[in-house]
Design an enzyme around this catalytic site. Structure first.
Site, PDB file in Angstrom:
ATOM      1  N   ASP A  21       0.833  -1.207   0.000  1.00  0.00           N
ATOM      2  CA  ASP A  21       0.000   0.000   0.000  1.00  0.00           C
ATOM      3  C   ASP A  21       0.869   1.260   0.000  1.00  0.00           C
ATOM      4  O   ASP A  21       1.974   1.254   0.548  1.00  0.00           O
ATOM      5  CB  ASP A  21      -0.917  -0.028   1.241  1.00  0.00           C
ATOM      6  CG  ASP A  21      -2.102   0.922   1.097  1.00  0.00           C
ATOM      7  OD1 ASP A  21      -2.351   1.421  -0.020  1.00  0.00           O
ATOM      8  OD2 ASP A  21      -2.781   1.161   2.116  1.00  0.00           O
ATOM      9  N   HIS A  38       2.460   3.365  -9.075  1.00  0.00           N
ATOM     10  CA  HIS A  38       2.223   1.934  -9.344  1.00  0.00           C
ATOM     11  C   HIS A  38       3.409   1.327 -10.101  1.00  0.00           C
ATOM     12  O   HIS A  38       3.813   0.200  -9.836  1.00  0.00           O
ATOM     13  CB  HIS A  38       0.922   1.756 -10.130  1.00  0.00           C
ATOM     14  CG  HIS A  38      -0.308   2.194  -9.383  1.00  0.00           C
ATOM     15  ND1 HIS A  38      -0.539   1.836  -8.070  1.00  0.00           N
ATOM     16  CD2 HIS A  38      -1.365   2.968  -9.749  1.00  0.00           C
ATOM     17  CE1 HIS A  38      -1.688   2.371  -7.677  1.00  0.00           C
ATOM     18  NE2 HIS A  38      -2.206   3.056  -8.663  1.00  0.00           N
ATOM     19  N   LEU A 132      10.701 -20.403  -4.796  1.00  0.00           N
ATOM     20  CA  LEU A 132       9.699 -19.562  -4.135  1.00  0.00           C
ATOM     21  C   LEU A 132       8.356 -19.725  -4.839  1.00  0.00           C
ATOM     22  O   LEU A 132       8.289 -19.724  -6.071  1.00  0.00           O
ATOM     23  CB  LEU A 132      10.135 -18.081  -4.208  1.00  0.00           C
ATOM     24  CG  LEU A 132       9.132 -17.045  -3.673  1.00  0.00           C
ATOM     25  CD1 LEU A 132       9.063 -17.092  -2.151  1.00  0.00           C
ATOM     26  CD2 LEU A 132       9.510 -15.627  -4.137  1.00  0.00           C
TER      27      LEU A 132
HETATM   28  C1  IPE Z   1      -5.493  -2.753  -0.260  1.00  0.00           C
HETATM   29  O1  IPE Z   1      -5.153  -1.412  -0.410  1.00  0.00           O
HETATM   30  C2  IPE Z   1      -5.492  -3.447  -1.602  1.00  0.00           C
HETATM   31  C3  IPE Z   1      -4.182  -3.622  -2.216  1.00  0.00           C
HETATM   32  C4  IPE Z   1      -3.023  -3.294  -1.695  1.00  0.00           C
HETATM   33  C5  IPE Z   1      -4.198  -4.225  -3.527  1.00  0.00           C
HETATM   34  P1  IPE Z   1      -6.257  -0.274  -0.573  1.00  0.00           P
HETATM   35  O2  IPE Z   1      -5.510   1.013  -0.694  1.00  0.00           O
HETATM   36  O3  IPE Z   1      -7.185  -0.605  -1.675  1.00  0.00           O
HETATM   37  O4  IPE Z   1      -7.040  -0.383   0.806  1.00  0.00           O
HETATM   38  P2  IPE Z   1      -7.931   0.673   1.584  1.00  0.00           P
HETATM   39  O5  IPE Z   1      -8.962   1.161   0.617  1.00  0.00           O
HETATM   40  O6  IPE Z   1      -7.023   1.773   2.017  1.00  0.00           O
HETATM   41  O7  IPE Z   1      -8.501  -0.089   2.732  1.00  0.00           O
HETATM   42  C1  IPE Z   2      -1.501   0.275  -3.407  1.00  0.00           C
HETATM   43  O1  IPE Z   2      -1.343   1.648  -3.485  1.00  0.00           O
HETATM   44  C2  IPE Z   2      -1.818  -0.348  -4.756  1.00  0.00           C
HETATM   45  C3  IPE Z   2      -3.238  -0.708  -4.898  1.00  0.00           C
HETATM   46  C4  IPE Z   2      -4.135  -0.678  -3.963  1.00  0.00           C
HETATM   47  C5  IPE Z   2      -3.656  -1.156  -6.205  1.00  0.00           C
HETATM   48  P1  IPE Z   2      -2.558   2.655  -3.443  1.00  0.00           P
HETATM   49  O2  IPE Z   2      -2.951   3.001  -4.845  1.00  0.00           O
HETATM   50  O3  IPE Z   2      -3.657   2.160  -2.589  1.00  0.00           O
HETATM   51  O4  IPE Z   2      -1.858   3.908  -2.762  1.00  0.00           O
HETATM   52  P2  IPE Z   2      -2.487   4.929  -1.705  1.00  0.00           P
HETATM   53  O5  IPE Z   2      -3.039   4.122  -0.582  1.00  0.00           O
HETATM   54  O6  IPE Z   2      -3.539   5.683  -2.434  1.00  0.00           O
HETATM   55  O7  IPE Z   2      -1.342   5.774  -1.304  1.00  0.00           O
HETATM   56 MG    MG Z   3      -4.097   2.380  -0.609  1.00  0.00          MG
END
Ligand code: IPE
Ligand code: IPE
Ligand code: MG
Length: 247
Positions: A21, A38, A132
Site C-alpha cells: 500500500d 504503481h 519460491l
Molecule cells: C489494499 O489497499 C489493496 C491492495 C493493496 C491491492 P487499498 O488502498 O485498496 O485499501 P484501503 O482502501 O485503504 O482499505
Molecule cells: C496500493 O497503493 C496499490 C493498490 C491498492 C492497487 P494505493 O494506490 O492504494 O496507494 P495509496 O493508498 O492511495 O497511497
Molecule cells: Mg491504498
C-alpha cells in the site's frame, strides 16, 4: 555473492503475505500521476521477490488488486491491469531463472480474456519453480474467495460428492484459492494503514501482523528483513500457553 550476504541467521517465516500500500501517496508527494507510483511499486515487487528467495521464504503472497479496487477511476483500473500484463510478460524469463513459481489468485471471471491467457501461460511456464511460490492476489477479496468456496462446496454437496455434516476446516481450506500454500506466518502492510482490507480473511487467523510506515515504492530488502526479524521475536501461542509457561 548476494546469497550469502543476505542470508538470515535464523529460520525465516515459511509464508509472508504483503499488503502493498502507498503507491498513490508516493506519487502525490512528488507531484506525479498515481500511475508512476504503481510503476515504481513493480520495482519494489522485483526487489521483494529477490529478497524472499535470498532469505529462504517459501511462499510470498502479494496483494495487487482487490475486489474493491474496481471503485477507482477507470483510467487507474486500466493502468493496474496493464501493469500485471507487463509484469507476467517482461519478468517471465527472470522469474523462471530465479526458480519462482507464479500463481495468480482471485476471481478471473471478470478479467479480460487476454490477461487471463497471459497469466495462465506464466503459471504454466513457471510451474517447475522450486525456490519460491509467488502468489499474486489480483481481483482478490477474502469475502469473494469465501463466496466462491461456499458455492463449490454447496455444488459438491448437491451432487452427492460430499456430506454436508462432514465438511471440516481442511475441506474449506482446500476450496480456497490458496489451497497450495500454508497459512501466512507473517502479514506485512506498508504505508502506515492498519487494517486487513479484505485480504486473506480465513488464512490470517493466527498470522503475526507487522505494519511499516514505508510507502510501497520505497520498500526494500531491508524492510523485509526488519519485518522478518520482528516476526522472529514474536511468541505465537495459537490460543494455548507459551512454551516457557507450559507444563
Ligand atoms: C489494499 O489497499 C489493496 C491492495 C493493496 C491491492 P487499498 O488502498 O485498496 O485499501 P484501503 O482502501 O485503504 O482499505
Ligand atoms: C496500493 O497503493 C496499490 C493498490 C491498492 C492497487 P494505493 O494506490 O492504494 O496507494 P495509496 O493508498 O492511495 O497511497
Ligand atoms: Mg491504498
Amino acid at each position: 555473492k548476494r546469497m550469502t550476504a543476505q542470508k538470515l541467521g535464523y529460520k525465516p517465516p515459511r509464508h509472508v503475505a504483503i499488503i502493498m500500500d502507498g503507491n498513490g501517496r508516493w506519487a502525490e508527494q512528488r507531484g506525479l500521476p498515481r500511475v508512476m507510483g504503481h510503476r515504481e511499486g513493480v520495482e519494489a515487487v522485483r526487489r521483494t521477490v529477490t529478497a524472499s528467495v535470498d532469505f529462504g521464504i517459501e511462499h510470498l503472497t502479494l496483494y495487487s488488486f482487490s475486489t474493491e479496487n474496481w471503485k477507482r477511476p477507470p483510467g487507474e483500473v486500466r493502468d493496474l491491469m496493464q501493469l500485471l500484463r507487463l509484469f507476467v510478460q517482461t519478468d517471465l524469463s527472470r522469474l523462471k531463472r530465479q526458480g519462482v513459481r507464479v500463481r495468480v489468485i482471485g476471481d478471473r471471471a471478470s478479467l479480460s480474456p487476454d490477461l487471463v491467457a497471459l497469466v495462465t501461460d506464466c503459471e504454466r511456464k513457471t510451474a517447475e519453480g522450486q525456490a519460491l511460490n509467488l502468489n499474486i492476489a489480483f481481483n482478490y477479496g477474502g469475502r469473494d474467495e469465501l463466496r466462491r468456496a461456499v458455492r463449490s462446496l454447496a455444488a459438491a454437496a448437491a451432487e452427492g460428492r460430499i456430506e454436508p455434516s462432514a465438511i471440516d476446516e481442511a475441506d474449506i481450506a482446500r476450496a480456497l484459492d490458496t489451497s497450495f500454500s500454508p497459512d501466512p506466518d507473517l502479514l506485512v502492510r506498508t504505508s502506515g494503514e492498519q487494517r486487513i482490507s479484505n485480504f486473506l480473511l480465513w488464512q490470517t487467523a493466527y498470522s503475526e501482523f507487522v505494519f511499516q510506515d514505508v510507502l510501497w515504492p520505497d520498500f526494500s530488502a531491508q524492510h523485509l528483513r526488519a519485518a522478518v526479524e520482528e516476526f522472529a521475536h514474536r511468541d505465537r501461542r495459537y490460543g494455548g500457553r507459551d512454551a516457557k509457561a507450559a507444563g
